[in-house]
Design a protein around this motif. Structure first.
Motif, mmCIF file in Angstrom:
data_model
loop_
_atom_site.group_PDB
_atom_site.id
_atom_site.type_symbol
_atom_site.label_atom_id
_atom_site.label_comp_id
_atom_site.label_asym_id
_atom_site.label_seq_id
_atom_site.Cartn_x
_atom_site.Cartn_y
_atom_site.Cartn_z
ATOM 1 N N TRP A 65 15.134 58.564 72.900
ATOM 2 C CA TRP A 65 15.897 58.527 72.506
ATOM 3 C C TRP A 65 17.103 59.208 71.843
ATOM 4 O O TRP A 65 17.870 60.053 72.055
ATOM 5 N N ASP A 68 16.817 62.678 72.146
ATOM 6 C CA ASP A 68 17.284 64.079 73.277
ATOM 7 C C ASP A 68 19.267 63.818 73.337
ATOM 8 O O ASP A 68 19.152 64.840 73.721
ATOM 9 N N LYS A 69 19.347 62.937 72.475
ATOM 10 C CA LYS A 69 20.938 62.478 72.665
ATOM 11 C C LYS A 69 21.046 62.989 70.641
ATOM 12 O O LYS A 69 22.426 63.200 70.822
ATOM 13 N N VAL A 70 20.686 63.004 70.049
ATOM 14 C CA VAL A 70 21.234 63.290 68.763
ATOM 15 C C VAL A 70 20.569 64.975 67.902
ATOM 16 O O VAL A 70 21.102 65.927 67.958
ATOM 17 N N LYS A 86 28.745 65.517 69.598
ATOM 18 C CA LYS A 86 27.810 65.283 70.520
ATOM 19 C C LYS A 86 27.193 63.677 69.797
ATOM 20 O O LYS A 86 27.279 62.468 70.108
ATOM 21 N N ALA A 90 27.319 59.985 70.231
ATOM 22 C CA ALA A 90 26.315 59.428 70.707
ATOM 23 C C ALA A 90 25.413 58.530 69.557
ATOM 24 O O ALA A 90 25.283 56.551 70.115
ATOM 25 N N SER A 93 27.891 55.477 70.648
ATOM 26 C CA SER A 93 27.485 54.306 72.150
ATOM 27 C C SER A 93 26.469 53.730 71.135
ATOM 28 O O SER A 93 25.762 52.947 71.946
ATOM 29 N N TYR A 94 25.279 54.001 70.523
ATOM 30 C CA TYR A 94 24.228 53.473 70.179
ATOM 31 C C TYR A 94 23.999 52.678 69.548
ATOM 32 O O TYR A 94 23.439 51.345 70.020
#
Length: 187
Positions: A65, A68-70, A86, A90, A93-94
């Motif tokens: 995760w 992909d996101k960070v 971003k 992220a 949110s996470y």
């Protein structure tokens, strides 16, 4: 009654929450079955290596995760400021705005650190290195970028601990806002 789980990924997500709540040492098979509502047969079908394989799978899922996101956006996004923005979105949110424990961080502090040393060290080294590279693209020199990346990752982790220990998620949100200001994130 045991819950039917047809995908290993569904089991991994449920296990992550159990490990977050009880830590590695406190997560017993009886705790896992009670919290996830999965039977022992299902658990051993997906994870024949037992609790250690379960934890490794959870750490892999978390690592994927974050990759992909960070991490990937920090490495690859041409717009460094957008990538950093971003990252903060992220992370917020996470960690559910400070309501969710960083399991990798918890494993770094527990007796299980040596057992999962490669995953834990890799997670933090990657985060610091990718943020550092992004900060260099944003115009910082290498020394400043390195120091800032350590400060930010450490600040995020510390804010999670403080928010959780005080039961005040707003502590995390305020810390993220200060760290964004520190990096001059305008988005």
């Amino acid at each position: 009654m045991a819950r039917l789980v047809s995908e290993r990924s569904d089991a991994v997500m449920a296990l992550a929450e159990v490990f977050r709540t009880h830590g590695f040492e406190g997560t017993t098979l009886s705790v896992i079955t009670a919290q996830t509502k999965m039977g022992k047969g299902s658990l051993y079908h997906f994870f024949p290596g037992g609790k250690e394989e379960m934890a490794e799978s959870v750490l892999e899922e978390i690592g994927g995760w974050f990759e992909d996101k960070v991490f990937k956006p920090l490495r690859e996004d041409r717009d460094a400021d957008a990538a950093i923005a971003k990252m903060f979105e992220a992370v917020d949110s996470y960690f559910r705005s400070g309501r969710r424990v960083c399991l990798v961080g918890a494993f770094a502090l527990g007796r299980e650190c040596e057992r999962f040393e490669d995953q834990v060290r890799g997670y933090f080294k990657t985060w610091v290195a990718d943020l550092e590279a992004c900060l260099i693209r944003a115009g910082h020199n290498q020394i400043v970028a390195h120091d800032l990346s350590e400060e930010v990752v450490g600040g995020i982790q510390g804010a999670l601990v403080l928010a959780r220990s005080l039961d005040q998620p707003a502590v995390f949100s305020r810390a993220l806002a200060r760290l964004k200001e520190r990096l001059e994130v305008k988005r």
